[in-house]
Design an enzyme around this catalytic site. Sequence first.
Site, PDB file in Angstrom:
ATOM      1  CG  HIS A  21      -1.915   1.197   1.096  1.00 60.36           C
ATOM      2  ND1 HIS A  21      -3.035   1.089   2.095  1.00 60.36           N
ATOM      3  CD2 HIS A  21      -2.208   2.326   0.313  1.00 60.36           C
ATOM      4  CE1 HIS A  21      -3.608   2.225   1.835  1.00 60.36           C
ATOM      5  NE2 HIS A  21      -3.135   2.991   0.823  1.00 60.36           N
ATOM      6  CG  HIS A  23      -0.817   5.935  -3.003  1.00 60.90           C
ATOM      7  ND1 HIS A  23      -2.141   5.742  -3.827  1.00 60.90           N
ATOM      8  CD2 HIS A  23      -1.345   5.734  -1.816  1.00 60.90           C
ATOM      9  CE1 HIS A  23      -3.059   5.177  -3.079  1.00 60.90           C
ATOM     10  NE2 HIS A  23      -2.583   5.321  -1.814  1.00 60.90           N
ATOM     11  N   GLY A 154      -9.259   7.939  -3.161  1.00 61.88           N
ATOM     12  CA  GLY A 154      -9.979   9.247  -3.016  1.00 61.88           C
ATOM     13  C   GLY A 154     -10.873   9.112  -1.795  1.00 61.88           C
ATOM     14  CG  HIS A 181      -7.698   3.317  -1.053  1.00 65.07           C
ATOM     15  ND1 HIS A 181      -6.962   2.960  -2.206  1.00 65.07           N
ATOM     16  CD2 HIS A 181      -6.430   4.214  -0.308  1.00 65.07           C
ATOM     17  CE1 HIS A 181      -5.651   3.249  -2.167  1.00 65.07           C
ATOM     18  NE2 HIS A 181      -5.255   3.919  -0.986  1.00 65.07           N
ATOM     19  CD  GLU A 184      -7.918   6.758   4.084  1.00 63.46           C
ATOM     20  OE1 GLU A 184      -6.942   7.408   4.242  1.00 63.46           O
ATOM     21  OE2 GLU A 184      -8.298   6.652   2.927  1.00 63.46           O
ATOM     22  CG  ASP A 262      -1.852   5.763   2.323  1.00 69.49           C
ATOM     23  OD1 ASP A 262      -1.605   5.628   1.137  1.00 69.49           O
ATOM     24  OD2 ASP A 262      -2.632   6.254   3.080  1.00 69.49           O
TER      25      ASP A 262
END
Length: 320
Positions: A21, A23, A154, A181, A184, A262
């Site tokens: 995980h 980005h 997002g 995702h 969250e 992340d």
Amino acid sequence: MPDEHTLLPSDLASLPKAEVHIHLEGAVRPATLEEFCTRTGLSVPRSFTDLDSFVHLYETAWQAMASPGDYARLVREYCQDAARAGVRYAELELTPTGRTFDCLQEAVEAAARQRDVSVRFIVEVSRHLPVDDGWEILETAKDTPEVIGVGLGGREDGFPPDTFRDLFAEARRRGLHVVPHAGEDAGPESIREALSALQAERIQHGVRAVDDPVLVTELASRHIPLAVCPTSNLRLGVVPSLDEHPLPQLWDAGALVSVNTDDPGLFGCDLVDEYAIAGRLLHLDRQGYAQLALNSVESSFAPDTLKAEMIVAIDDWANR
């Protein structure tokens, strides 16, 4: 005197790990982002308090990565940093559209030149953008074997997974893994819909599952991995403090959890720090840290041969 279970191994950085995980754009080093911003004249906000404000920051940073060579640099610098943290395999999420150059191919070619970290890619669809953008992203990734999955990122609230049902069905038909995702900034219902509408194979975050013990039991029994990011959850207000992070509840319930960074360049963290946080919350001994690393491998879509090599290497580390 500290309990043996609270002692941090001095060689934790050498524990072989997978990161599942992460980005790519959010892994940008602060100095590199500053250079990109100076070049483009953009000003990236430095503060954020929740997912909405962070998405704004992230999108501005994304706009600064606008020149050929930027994505190759992001991959190269991520791999340098990740290798120092013991990462052997990484699945980098990126958004491969909206550029005047082929940023995906550039990233793939840069990854192929790395020797310390084996890299695969997940193309990410943004929930708050039109679904047509997602179809464009899917087409961009077509015939690129290094792309092994499609993600959904997002803002969760107000953007349910069901909107993307057909897109993800086509992604599965093309042999891509599904890693949205969920759980969250929205609750357990977001995770349930990611499982039912998208047939999620791994949940990025998923920490809000603890609000529904039945769901946690289901995730554990189905071995659906949860790719958890403690510092991210703290910085975005998902949890009020690390001491109140639900990682221990998920771990004790038998969920397959890994810890990840992340967006380390924007959150100011690295993977060794995340392992240390998990070690404190879970009272891990050396074997416990090894199990956390094994979870990361099991949670990944790495080739079977690489998984086998990493399992042996983790076992060697545990028994030093």
